[in-house]
Design an enzyme around this catalytic site. Structure first.
Site, PDB file in Angstrom:
ATOM      1  N   THR A 190      15.269 -54.433  44.502  1.00  0.00           N
ATOM      2  CA  THR A 190      16.187 -55.357  44.999  1.00  0.00           C
ATOM      3  C   THR A 190      17.473 -54.702  45.083  1.00  0.00           C
ATOM      4  O   THR A 190      17.896 -53.808  44.178  1.00  0.00           O
ATOM      5  CB  THR A 190      16.318 -56.557  43.984  1.00  0.00           C
ATOM      6  N   ARG A 199       5.261 -66.628  47.327  1.00  0.00           N
ATOM      7  CA  ARG A 199       6.178 -66.667  45.821  1.00  0.00           C
ATOM      8  C   ARG A 199       7.612 -66.424  46.401  1.00  0.00           C
ATOM      9  O   ARG A 199       7.936 -65.482  46.935  1.00  0.00           O
ATOM     10  CB  ARG A 199       5.656 -65.801  44.950  1.00  0.00           C
ATOM     11  N   ASP A 233      14.257 -65.581  42.682  1.00  0.00           N
ATOM     12  CA  ASP A 233      15.622 -65.912  42.362  1.00  0.00           C
ATOM     13  C   ASP A 233      16.695 -65.400  43.657  1.00  0.00           C
ATOM     14  O   ASP A 233      17.710 -66.098  43.995  1.00  0.00           O
ATOM     15  CB  ASP A 233      16.348 -65.240  41.314  1.00  0.00           C
ATOM     16  N   THR A 280      19.520 -58.963  39.937  1.00  0.00           N
ATOM     17  CA  THR A 280      18.432 -58.205  39.872  1.00  0.00           C
ATOM     18  C   THR A 280      17.664 -58.230  38.576  1.00  0.00           C
ATOM     19  O   THR A 280      18.092 -58.410  37.398  1.00  0.00           O
ATOM     20  CB  THR A 280      18.463 -56.685  40.268  1.00  0.00           C
ATOM     21  N   GLY A 306      12.575 -62.567  38.391  1.00  0.00           N
ATOM     22  CA  GLY A 306      13.319 -63.618  39.063  1.00  0.00           C
ATOM     23  C   GLY A 306      12.971 -64.964  38.356  1.00  0.00           C
ATOM     24  O   GLY A 306      13.833 -65.872  38.242  1.00  0.00           O
TER      25      GLY A 306
HETATM   26  N1  ASP Z   1      14.669 -60.638  41.255  1.00  0.00           N
HETATM   27  C1  ASP Z   1      13.577 -60.090  42.339  1.00  0.00           C
HETATM   28  C2  ASP Z   1      12.597 -61.139  42.264  1.00  0.00           C
HETATM   29  O1  ASP Z   1      12.176 -61.570  41.218  1.00  0.00           O
HETATM   30  C3  ASP Z   1      12.918 -58.900  41.798  1.00  0.00           C
HETATM   31  C4  ASP Z   1      14.016 -57.590  41.218  1.00  0.00           C
HETATM   32  O2  ASP Z   1      15.202 -57.966  41.282  1.00  0.00           O
HETATM   33  O3  ASP Z   1      13.374 -56.597  41.283  1.00  0.00           O
HETATM   34  O4  ASP Z   1      12.174 -61.361  43.342  1.00  0.00           O
END
Ligand code: ASP
Length: 311
Positions: free
Chosen positions: A176, A204, A207, A227, A230
């Site tokens: 992310t 899916r 966030d 990040t 999520g």
């Molecule tokens: N927040 C991101 C998600 O859940 C994943 C990440 O930040 O690594 O899709």
């Protein structure tokens, strides 16, 4: 005089000094550093915070090192589905896309939604059709193929495990990307882009594209890009919560970020972090994980890059 600032992240998770070779570390720091420099130049030249965050996220999406755009992780079906959002603090205008495939730079598509659509969020086929009609670049499947991420997915593909890109036991790459900035007029903006979580269920949504959860910007408080896991960030409405603590409780940016990331999220079990700026140019980059790829540059300062906790 208005204080300019740009702060970016490239994902948070279980990352310790022993998990990266000197060469890998150098490569990450180089991309992080050149990204904040390029985005800062936009601000110095009178560009808007919105332009600066879009450019920063585009740079990070183009790097295979990060889980966004080109470096996106594999879903349970062995495909890439990406989420992105961008928000302009001056007008609270926002654009987001969810579950898009084959889009070279999802943040550009999110910006096109902000500029040219009456909607805030478009998903899957609808978003891709919108991309086609607005001249957004597509890329073939091969562009998104990364050997390390394929290996990472192969280890969990037959299970129900889904994981952050930065879960160290399988792969030490973080995921992310995001950016926040404040421009010469004191406007703030935020942008975030991700491939999501390795082996995530198809369709899916995390966030990242949810305004108020993974991305938020408001000139009267701050801009935030998150990040981490999520599902927890959505339940804690993290980005908006930081803004609310400033607006309704009078917290400073640092106080608000620390309450949300180091206390509320921890109690809920949510691993991760965020980058945030206030219209005054204050920067916060808290995380409750072992590490977070991050970098910043502000008026009168020098480029900062960080990966580990104690930097
Ligand atoms: N927040 C991101 C998600 O859940 C994943 C990440 O930040 O690594 O899709």
């Amino acid at each position: 005089m208005q204080h300019l600032a740009i702060a970016i992240h490239g994902g948070a998770g279980t990352l310790t000094r022993s998990s990266l070779t000197a060469e890998q570390e150098k490569a990450y720091r180089a991309v992080l550093g050149s990204t904040v420099e390029a985005a800062y130049r936009v601000l110095v030249n009178g560009g808007s915070a919105l332009e600066a965050v879009e450019l920063a996220v585009t740079y990070l999406e183009d790097s295979p090192l990060f889980n966004a755009g080109r470096g996106s992780v594999f879903t349970k079906e062995g495909k890439h589905e990406m989420d992105a959002a961008i928000m302009w603090g001056k007008t609270l205008a926002a654009g987001a896309v969810a579950g898009v495939r084959s889009i070279r730079n999802p943040v550009k598509l999110a910006r096109a939604v902000l500029e040219h659509s009456d909607h805030v969020m478009l998903s899957t086929y609808g978003a891709e059709e919108f991309a086609r009609s607005h001249g957004i670049a597509f890329a073939p499947e091969t562009y998104f193929f990364d050997h390390h991420r394929y290996k990472q997915w192969s280890q969990v593909r037959d299970s129900n495990i889904f994981m952050l890109d930065h879960t160290q036991q399988v792969d030490d790459k973080f995921g992310t990307v995001g950016a926040v900035a404040v421009d010469q007029e004191g406007n703030v903006a935020a942008a975030t882009s991700t491939g999501g979580m390795t082996n995530k269920n198809y369709n899916r949504i995390g966030d990242t594209p949810i305004i108020g959860a993974g991305t938020y910007a408001n000139n009267s408080t701050c801009a935030v890009s998150c990040t981490g896991h999520g599902e927890y960030f959505m339940r804690a409405v993290v980005a908006y919560d930081v803004s609310c603590l400033m607006e309704y409780k009078g917290c400073t940016l640092q106080e608000a970020c620390s309450i949300v990331v180091m206390d509320k999220l921890v109690k809920l079990g949510g691993e991760g972090g965020l980058t945030a700026v206030s219209p005054g140019g204050e920067i916060a980059m808290p995380f409750n994980s072992e590490g977070m790829y991050r970098a910043s540059l502000q008026s009168g300062g020098t480029v900062f890059t960080g990966i580990y906790r104690e930097e």
